[in-house]
Design a protein around this motif. Structure first.
Motif: not given
Length: 72
Positions: A25-33
């Protein structure tokens, strides 16, 4: 004295799924693939962002719980 135990070990096995969900979820929020399995193509900076924000959110949740409030 420092222990030789793996510091990445999950102390509460029941929390493993919730921690994984938080990580994605956090990776998605930060735009990290971030993807399932191997993520060796991530930069150290990207991995650090995800880990840092996980710690930040876990601390916020603990603070809310200590204050007797509902965490999000």
């Amino acid at each position: 004295m420092a222990s030789n135990a793996n510091s990445n070990q999950i102390n509460v096995p029941q929390a493993k799924d919730a921690l994984n969900n938080m990580k994605y979820e956090i990776a998605r929020e930060l735009g990290v693939n971030l993807k399932q399995g191997y993520n060796g193509d991530l930069t150290s900076r990207e991995a650090g962002y995800v880990g840092g924000y996980m710690v930040k959110r876990l601390i916020e949740q603990a603070e809310h719980q200590m204050a007797g409030q509902q965490s999000y």
